[in-house]
Design a protein around this motif. Structure first.
Motif, PDB file in Angstrom:
ATOM      1  N   GLU A  66       0.848  -1.190   0.000  1.00 58.16           N
ATOM      2  CA  GLU A  66       0.000   0.000   0.000  1.00 58.16           C
ATOM      3  C   GLU A  66       0.884   1.242   0.000  1.00 58.16           C
ATOM      4  O   GLU A  66       1.885   1.286   0.716  1.00 58.16           O
TER       5      GLU A  66
ATOM      6  N   ALA B  49      -3.446   3.863   0.206  1.00 62.78           N
ATOM      7  CA  ALA B  49      -3.864   3.984   1.602  1.00 62.78           C
ATOM      8  C   ALA B  49      -4.355   5.395   1.903  1.00 62.78           C
ATOM      9  O   ALA B  49      -4.038   6.350   1.185  1.00 62.78           O
TER      10      ALA B  49
ATOM     11  N   MET C  76      -7.639   1.679   0.565  1.00 63.56           N
ATOM     12  CA  MET C  76      -8.027   1.567   1.968  1.00 63.56           C
ATOM     13  C   MET C  76      -8.471   2.926   2.489  1.00 63.56           C
ATOM     14  O   MET C  76      -7.874   3.956   2.160  1.00 63.56           O
TER      15      MET C  76
ATOM     16  N   VAL D 222     -11.481  -0.683   0.825  1.00 65.32           N
ATOM     17  CA  VAL D 222     -11.646  -1.446   2.061  1.00 65.32           C
ATOM     18  C   VAL D 222     -11.785  -0.483   3.240  1.00 65.32           C
ATOM     19  O   VAL D 222     -10.904   0.341   3.483  1.00 65.32           O
TER      20      VAL D 222
ATOM     21  N   GLY E  80     -11.930   1.079   7.029  1.00 66.51           N
ATOM     22  CA  GLY E  80     -11.408   0.888   8.366  1.00 66.51           C
ATOM     23  C   GLY E  80     -12.568   0.941   9.338  1.00 66.51           C
ATOM     24  O   GLY E  80     -13.326   1.912   9.346  1.00 66.51           O
TER      25      GLY E  80
ATOM     26  N   LYS F  96     -10.967  -3.685   7.211  1.00 63.80           N
ATOM     27  CA  LYS F  96      -9.730  -3.410   7.956  1.00 63.80           C
ATOM     28  C   LYS F  96     -10.115  -3.025   9.373  1.00 63.80           C
ATOM     29  O   LYS F  96     -10.859  -2.071   9.580  1.00 63.80           O
TER      30      LYS F  96
ATOM     31  N   PHE G 170      -9.246  -1.269  12.582  1.00 64.86           N
ATOM     32  CA  PHE G 170      -8.288  -0.197  12.863  1.00 64.86           C
ATOM     33  C   PHE G 170      -8.784   0.671  14.013  1.00 64.86           C
ATOM     34  O   PHE G 170      -9.948   1.086  14.016  1.00 64.86           O
TER      35      PHE G 170
ATOM     36  N   VAL H 253     -10.773 -10.236   7.677  1.00 65.71           N
ATOM     37  CA  VAL H 253     -10.369  -9.102   8.508  1.00 65.71           C
ATOM     38  C   VAL H 253      -8.865  -8.861   8.421  1.00 65.71           C
ATOM     39  O   VAL H 253      -8.060  -9.751   8.711  1.00 65.71           O
ATOM     40  N   ILE H 254      -8.500  -7.627   8.022  1.00 61.69           N
ATOM     41  CA  ILE H 254      -7.104  -7.181   8.061  1.00 61.69           C
ATOM     42  C   ILE H 254      -6.893  -6.422   9.365  1.00 61.69           C
ATOM     43  O   ILE H 254      -7.641  -5.490   9.678  1.00 61.69           O
TER      44      ILE H 254
ATOM     45  N   ALA I 275      -4.853  -3.760  11.356  1.00 60.12           N
ATOM     46  CA  ALA I 275      -3.965  -2.650  10.995  1.00 60.12           C
ATOM     47  C   ALA I 275      -3.894  -1.639  12.132  1.00 60.12           C
ATOM     48  O   ALA I 275      -4.855  -1.462  12.884  1.00 60.12           O
TER      49      ALA I 275
ATOM     50  N   TYR J  39      -7.509 -13.597  12.367  1.00 60.94           N
ATOM     51  CA  TYR J  39      -7.366 -12.443  11.475  1.00 60.94           C
ATOM     52  C   TYR J  39      -6.836 -12.928  10.139  1.00 60.94           C
ATOM     53  O   TYR J  39      -5.946 -13.787  10.075  1.00 60.94           O
TER      54      TYR J  39
ATOM     55  N   ALA K 280      -1.445  -5.685   8.467  1.00 57.89           N
ATOM     56  CA  ALA K 280      -0.817  -4.553   7.779  1.00 57.89           C
ATOM     57  C   ALA K 280       0.287  -3.984   8.668  1.00 57.89           C
ATOM     58  O   ALA K 280       0.052  -3.682   9.838  1.00 57.89           O
TER      59      ALA K 280
END
Length: 229
Positions: free
Chosen positions: A64, A92, A112, A132, A134, A153, A155, A178-179, A181, A197, A201
């Motif tokens: 990213e 990003a 993102m 995506v 947050g 994401k 976050f 699920v990311i 970050a 997860y 990131a």
């Protein structure tokens, strides 16, 4: 036989989600990079290209690059995408429609956003650009899921803690991909993946000047095809 039907923007939007999920299932790691203001001012791209080349040589698949309103940012991105065709690049920190439309024209594989913004998401879907979101609360996760997101994401993940998914998965079932970050480190990547997860990131903590944390190379070598399935 030629396919005379063109995919709709909604179908492209969904396809980009699926492609990102597939890539992160193969390698559950996103590297987040930010081009410095000094480099942008001076059009100094050589060191940044060297850094990406190093990451590519280690086998990194997804990178990213943080959005910037700097006038030279577009030139950087065009050069980077021309140089590295095997890497899946995302944008990003997308928070408004102007940046969203620009990164769509630049051909980013995905983007993102740091938050859930329904109007921005509607625009992204109309453009066929996976953005995506947050998210933090269960209600935001549910909204993103209802909107059609198969990937989100979480976050800032380090603030919420590693057990968060286990605490909410009973009420949101099934969870999207699920990311995690925000404040993440390569040191504890496997423990987060083992807790469900989908990917992690990692940002500036991984890069020391123009060198890459050697622990990244060790992790990539040890887990060339990590899958939580």
């Amino acid at each position: 036989m030629l396919n005379i039907f063109k995919s709709s923007s909604s179908e492209i939007w969904q396809q980009k989600q699926d492609e990102l999920i597939a890539s992160l299932t193969y390698q559950p790691l996103l590297i987040v990079l930010r081009i410095t203001e000094d480099d942008l001012d001076n059009l100094e791209i050589k060191s940044f290209l060297t850094l990406i080349k190093t990451l590519q040589s280690l086998g990194v698949r997804n990178i990213e690059i943080a959005w910037s309103s700097h006038k030279n940012w577009i030139k950087f991105i065009q050069e980077i995408k021309k140089e590295f065709k095997e890497i899946s690049f995302g944008a990003a920190s997308i928070t408004n429609s102007n940046s969203l439309e620009l990164i769509t024209k630049l051909g980013f594989n995905y983007a993102m956003s740091p938050c859930w913004d329904i109007e921005l998401q509607k625009r992204a879907k109309a453009l066929g650009q996976a953005l995506v979101p947050g998210v933090l609360s269960p209600s935001d996760i549910q909204q993103a899921k209802n909107f059609g997101y198969r990937i989100i994401k979480l976050f800032p993940a380090s603030v919420i803690g590693i057990n968060y998914l286990n605490q909410i998965k009973a009420s949101i079932n099934p969870l999207p991909f699920v990311i995690a970050a925000g404040g993440m480190s390569i040191i504890n990547i496997n423990s987060w993946l083992e807790q469900g997860y989908g990917a992690i990131a990692v940002g500036r903590e991984l890069i020391q000047k123009e060198s890459v944390d050697p622990q990244l190379a060790e992790w990539l070598k040890a887990t060339p095809n990590f899958s939580t399935n």
